[in-house]
Design a protein around this motif. Structure first.
Motif, mmCIF file in Angstrom:
data_model
loop_
_atom_site.group_PDB
_atom_site.id
_atom_site.type_symbol
_atom_site.label_atom_id
_atom_site.label_comp_id
_atom_site.label_asym_id
_atom_site.label_seq_id
_atom_site.Cartn_x
_atom_site.Cartn_y
_atom_site.Cartn_z
ATOM 1 N N PHE A 67 0.799 -1.217 0.000
ATOM 2 C CA PHE A 67 0.000 0.000 0.000
ATOM 3 C C PHE A 67 0.839 1.278 0.000
ATOM 4 O O PHE A 67 0.383 2.326 -0.449
ATOM 5 C CB PHE A 67 -0.929 -0.012 1.225
ATOM 6 C CG PHE A 67 -2.129 0.874 1.097
ATOM 7 C CD1 PHE A 67 -3.099 0.630 0.140
ATOM 8 C CD2 PHE A 67 -2.296 1.949 1.950
ATOM 9 C CE1 PHE A 67 -4.206 1.447 0.020
ATOM 10 C CE2 PHE A 67 -3.401 2.776 1.846
ATOM 11 C CZ PHE A 67 -4.356 2.520 0.874
ATOM 12 N N THR A 68 2.080 1.199 0.492
ATOM 13 C CA THR A 68 2.936 2.390 0.556
ATOM 14 C C THR A 68 3.939 2.454 -0.593
ATOM 15 O O THR A 68 4.878 3.256 -0.557
ATOM 16 C CB THR A 68 3.693 2.434 1.890
ATOM 17 O OG1 THR A 68 4.502 1.256 2.007
ATOM 18 C CG2 THR A 68 2.724 2.497 3.072
ATOM 19 N N ALA A 69 3.726 1.663 -1.632
ATOM 20 C CA ALA A 69 4.701 1.586 -2.728
ATOM 21 C C ALA A 69 4.882 2.916 -3.451
ATOM 22 O O ALA A 69 5.951 3.196 -3.998
ATOM 23 C CB ALA A 69 4.287 0.508 -3.724
ATOM 24 N N SER A 70 3.852 3.738 -3.487
ATOM 25 C CA SER A 70 3.931 4.987 -4.251
ATOM 26 C C SER A 70 4.546 6.138 -3.454
ATOM 27 O O SER A 70 4.600 7.268 -3.943
ATOM 28 C CB SER A 70 2.531 5.399 -4.719
ATOM 29 O OG SER A 70 1.673 5.611 -3.608
ATOM 30 N N MET A 71 5.023 5.861 -2.253
ATOM 31 C CA MET A 71 5.650 6.913 -1.449
ATOM 32 C C MET A 71 6.901 7.423 -2.147
ATOM 33 O O MET A 71 7.765 6.655 -2.558
ATOM 34 C CB MET A 71 6.006 6.390 -0.059
ATOM 35 C CG MET A 71 6.563 7.457 0.860
ATOM 36 S SD MET A 71 6.913 6.839 2.536
ATOM 37 C CE MET A 71 8.267 5.705 2.195
ATOM 38 N N LYS A 72 7.004 8.736 -2.303
ATOM 39 C CA LYS A 72 8.130 9.329 -3.017
ATOM 40 C C LYS A 72 9.384 9.314 -2.151
ATOM 41 O O LYS A 72 9.325 9.579 -0.955
ATOM 42 C CB LYS A 72 7.787 10.765 -3.414
ATOM 43 C CG LYS A 72 6.631 10.870 -4.390
ATOM 44 C CD LYS A 72 6.312 12.322 -4.708
ATOM 45 C CE LYS A 72 5.141 12.415 -5.670
ATOM 46 N NZ LYS A 72 4.791 13.836 -5.988
ATOM 47 N N PRO A 73 10.539 9.035 -2.764
ATOM 48 C CA PRO A 73 11.792 9.075 -1.991
ATOM 49 C C PRO A 73 12.139 10.511 -1.616
ATOM 50 O O PRO A 73 11.807 11.459 -2.324
ATOM 51 C CB PRO A 73 12.819 8.486 -2.961
ATOM 52 C CG PRO A 73 12.237 8.723 -4.314
ATOM 53 C CD PRO A 73 10.741 8.646 -4.162
ATOM 54 N N SER A 74 12.775 10.679 -0.507
ATOM 55 C CA SER A 74 13.165 12.001 -0.041
ATOM 56 C C SER A 74 14.313 11.873 0.937
ATOM 57 O O SER A 74 14.423 10.878 1.657
ATOM 58 C CB SER A 74 11.974 12.702 0.636
ATOM 59 O OG SER A 74 12.383 13.914 1.255
ATOM 60 N N LYS A 75 15.160 12.886 0.979
ATOM 61 C CA LYS A 75 16.243 12.893 1.963
ATOM 62 C C LYS A 75 15.737 13.297 3.339
ATOM 63 O O LYS A 75 16.490 13.290 4.313
ATOM 64 C CB LYS A 75 17.361 13.831 1.517
ATOM 65 C CG LYS A 75 16.919 15.283 1.355
ATOM 66 C CD LYS A 75 18.072 16.117 0.836
ATOM 67 C CE LYS A 75 17.662 17.584 0.668
ATOM 68 N NZ LYS A 75 18.789 18.385 0.131
ATOM 69 N N LEU A 76 14.464 13.626 3.438
ATOM 70 C CA LEU A 76 13.884 14.031 4.710
ATOM 71 C C LEU A 76 13.533 12.846 5.608
ATOM 72 O O LEU A 76 13.249 13.023 6.780
ATOM 73 C CB LEU A 76 12.621 14.881 4.490
ATOM 74 C CG LEU A 76 12.816 16.194 3.727
ATOM 75 C CD1 LEU A 76 11.485 16.905 3.560
ATOM 76 C CD2 LEU A 76 13.817 17.094 4.462
ATOM 77 N N TYR A 77 13.507 11.648 5.041
ATOM 78 C CA TYR A 77 13.164 10.479 5.847
ATOM 79 C C TYR A 77 13.807 9.244 5.217
ATOM 80 O O TYR A 77 14.193 9.250 4.043
ATOM 81 C CB TYR A 77 11.639 10.294 5.957
ATOM 82 C CG TYR A 77 10.913 10.363 4.622
ATOM 83 C CD1 TYR A 77 10.936 9.297 3.725
ATOM 84 C CD2 TYR A 77 10.201 11.500 4.273
ATOM 85 C CE1 TYR A 77 10.279 9.362 2.512
ATOM 86 C CE2 TYR A 77 9.530 11.579 3.068
ATOM 87 C CZ TYR A 77 9.570 10.512 2.200
ATOM 88 O OH TYR A 77 8.916 10.592 0.980
#
Length: 314
Positions: free
Chosen positions: A301-311
């Protein structure tokens, strides 16, 4: 020869002025186009900034998109559950549909509810408080469906506010894209859709739809508001009673059985369960966080989460 030279000079000057005029015209139109694009982007930004309002999806007129109201019947004190479900439904992207998810309960009875629920309404605008005492089998379903026409019908709108209305439990997980795809080929009038029970039954005309989540077309909600049949008999297991209204009123001539894309969570195993599988529309009886997490992980369900250097989430 001189007249020819003069005509040639005149022709060149004329062409020059035509080219200049076209450039000016193109420049003006480019500016207009840029202004239009800027205005459109501004409208999009305004729409995005108001995305917390569940009514925003109704602002685009009739169109071909399926319009669905999902009413999740719950209790006023279930604050954490509502916040969790907002996450579950808020991150799902659906093509070809406008879906409003509302939380449904009866009159508030506690002082803390009056403050906390009011804050939720101010922030999310996704709660409907029915004028009834809170109950399970004494008419809450009747109050919900019969209230909808007065709540949403607009005399200035030439089409119904929704094509379909769904009553769902707060322990049901709906996969909205699959749900919408299953509705696209179905009629938009006199429709009764869900998971037929008893579990072994596959006949939606003989039996009725489970309370995990069943859907009717808008005209049936209007019929429930006007008919005396529901008012003569509304106490008892409300989903079974609802099916009896359909039978007595000869409504729901178009019926769709969602088995086995709608089912109970596989543990403990019963005749109403099977393993999670990709074509799922709804999973019911997610009574605790462990079952919710297992279900969400299965569907990635969380596959579309965008990558970020914030987390960083491994």
């Amino acid at each position: 020869m001189k007249p020819l030279k003069s005509e040639k000079r005149s022709f060149i000057i004329l062409c020059f002025f035509i080219i200049i005029s076209l450039c000016i015209y193109a420049s003006i139109n480019e500016a207009r186009l840029e202004d239009l694009l800027r205005f459109t982007r501004g409208c999009d930004a305004a729409n995005n900034s108001s995305s917390t309002s569940s009514f925003s999806s109704l602002s685009t007129g009739g169109g071909d998109d399926i319009r669905i109201l999902i009413g999740i019947l719950t209790l006023p004190d279930q604050y954490l559950k509502r916040h969790f479900l907002r996450l579950v439904y808020g991150v799902q992207s659906v093509e070809g549909a406008k879906i409003d998810v509302k939380f449904i309960f009866c009159n508030l009875t506690k002082e803390d509810q009056k403050t906390l629920v009011a804050l939720e309404i101010m922030r999310y605008d996704d709660i409907i408080i029915l004028n009834c005492p809170e109950n399970m089998n004494k008419g809450k379903t009747l109050t919900f469906f019969s209230s909808l026409p007065d709540l949403f019908n607009d005399t200035d709108r030439p089409y119904p506010p929704y094509h379909y209305v769904m009553k769902a439990d707060d322990d049901t997980f709906l996969r909205l894209p699959n749900f919408v795809e299953s509705l696209k080929p179905l009629p938009r009038e006199d429709l009764y859709y869900g998971y037929v029970i008893p579990c072994r039954s596959m006949d939606p005309f003989k039996h009725y739809m489970s309370g995990m989540g069943y859907l009717v077309s808008w005209d049936i909600a209007e019929w429930i508001k006007e008919s005396e049949i529901p008012r003569k008999h509304f106490e008892g297991p409300e989903d079974k009673v609802f099916g009896e209204w359909m039978r007595e009123g000869r409504r729901g001539k178009n019926r769709f059985n969602g088995k086995w894309s709608m089912y109970n969570f596989p543990e403990p195993p019963t005749t109403c369960t099977h393993e999670l599988w990709p074509d799922t529309i709804a999973v019911h009886l997610l009574k605790n966080q462990v079952k919710w997490i297992r279900t969400l992980k299965y569907f990635n369900f969380t596959a579309s989460m965008k990558p970020s250097k914030l987390y960083h989430i491994p």
